[in-house]
Design a protein around this motif. Structure first.
Motif, short mmCIF file in Angstrom:
data_model
loop_
_atom_site.label_atom_id
_atom_site.label_comp_id
_atom_site.label_asym_id
_atom_site.label_seq_id
_atom_site.Cartn_x
_atom_site.Cartn_y
_atom_site.Cartn_z
N MET A 119 -9.04 5.36 1.47
CA MET A 119 -7.86 5.70 2.09
C MET A 119 -6.82 5.30 1.05
N GLU A 120 -5.85 6.37 0.91
CA GLU A 120 -4.70 6.31 0.01
C GLU A 120 -3.64 5.46 0.68
N LEU A 121 -3.27 4.44 0.02
CA LEU A 121 -2.16 3.32 0.59
C LEU A 121 -0.93 3.25 -0.22
N SER A 122 0.13 3.15 0.43
CA SER A 122 1.44 3.04 -0.14
C SER A 122 1.31 1.47 -0.38
N LEU A 123 2.32 1.10 -1.40
CA LEU A 123 2.54 -0.35 -1.91
C LEU A 123 2.48 -1.42 -0.58
N TYR A 124 3.52 -0.97 0.23
CA TYR A 124 3.68 -1.92 1.43
C TYR A 124 2.52 -1.98 2.33
N GLU A 125 1.83 -0.88 2.41
CA GLU A 125 0.55 -0.61 3.25
C GLU A 125 -0.51 -1.42 2.63
N LEU A 126 -0.76 -1.58 1.58
CA LEU A 126 -1.48 -2.58 0.65
C LEU A 126 -1.26 -3.83 1.02
N TYR A 127 0.14 -4.25 0.87
CA TYR A 127 0.60 -5.36 1.16
C TYR A 127 0.19 -5.98 2.59
N GLN A 128 0.28 -4.85 3.66
CA GLN A 128 0.21 -5.26 4.94
C GLN A 128 -1.47 -5.41 5.10
N LYS A 129 -2.19 -4.71 4.33
CA LYS A 129 -3.59 -4.82 4.80
C LYS A 129 -4.21 -6.08 4.07
N MET A 130 -3.77 -6.62 2.79
CA MET A 130 -4.03 -7.87 2.40
C MET A 130 -3.59 -8.83 3.20
N LEU A 131 -2.45 -8.77 3.59
CA LEU A 131 -1.87 -10.08 4.64
C LEU A 131 -2.82 -10.02 5.90
N THR A 132 -3.22 -8.91 6.38
CA THR A 132 -3.92 -8.88 7.77
C THR A 132 -5.32 -9.45 7.46
N ASN A 133 -5.91 -9.24 6.48
CA ASN A 133 -7.36 -9.32 6.08
C ASN A 133 -7.53 -10.88 5.60
N MET A 134 -6.50 -11.36 4.70
CA MET A 134 -6.38 -12.76 4.16
C MET A 134 -5.68 -13.73 4.83
#
Length: 215
Positions: A1-16
């Protein structure tokens, strides 16, 4: 999946979950540890930081009054003790000259603050960006080795050194807040500790298969 910078941040925050970086009680402690962590392990930096705390409680007025030889011995566990001791004393004096008022410093220097920090002994680009993020509450991005490794794994090309990523990303855009920029840096470093030793472990992570779109 292609992520924007903010989407990457949100995904990392959700998982970690939140990391609450930088783990320190005061801005003075962060300034000191931003110097100590240069070119050493977290373990060594923490050891030197603890020695400084026991001697000075991170009180900059006490630190600038220390004999250089005494300060060097306290810094010794973090390596490069002469250079780091000088850097800590230089930054301490500079911060005291500005009455340890980070908001007033931002108002005084504005966009010239990073250049001003870089003019101080022992402050390189990475340390300057850490200070902008954690001391001066500016949503900067810290292009450290873990960040460059992560972005390379996510398909960003030609990230050879600090400057190569800084040119593409330095100030985090909206909706990033300065609190987000602090958390993002912490998430990236914690992710790196878990999945980049060795880097092949990235394939086991929750970001495997994703790509990042910086622009």
């Amino acid at each position: 999946m292609e992520l924007s910078l903010y989407e990457l941040y949100q995904k990392m925050l959700t998982n970690m979950g939140p990391t609450h970086w930088w783990p320190a009680d005061t801005k003075q402690q962060i300034i000191i540890e931003a110097i100590l962590i240069q070119n050493t392990t977290e373990k060594n930096a923490v050891k030197a930081s603890q020695l400084l705390y026991e001697k000075t409680h991170y009180n900059f007025k006490k630190i600038v009054k220390l004999k250089q030889e005494t300060l060097e011995e306290l810094v010794r566990p973090a390596g490069f003790m002469k250079n780091k001791a000088k850097a800590i004393k230089t930054l301490s004096k500079w911060y005291l000259e500005h009455k340890e008022d980070s908001l007033a410093i931002v108002k005084k220097y504005g966009p010239k603050l990073r250049k001003t920090l870089l003019s101080l002994h022992g402050v390189g680009p990475e340390t300057a960006d850490v200070l902008l993020t954690y001391i001066f509450d500016i949503p900067h991005f810290v292009s450290d080795k873990y960040a460059r490794t992560l972005f390379t794994q996510l398909g960003v090309k030609n990230l050879t050194d600090y400057k190569s990523l800084y040119k593409q990303l330095n100030y985090l855009p909206e909706p990033f807040t300065y609190q987000d920029s602090q958390e993002f840096h912490g998430l990236i470093d914690e992710f790196g500790k878990k999945y980049f030793h060795p880097v092949e472990d990235f394939k086991k992570s929750f970001l495997a298969g994703d790509t990042l779109k910086l622009s």
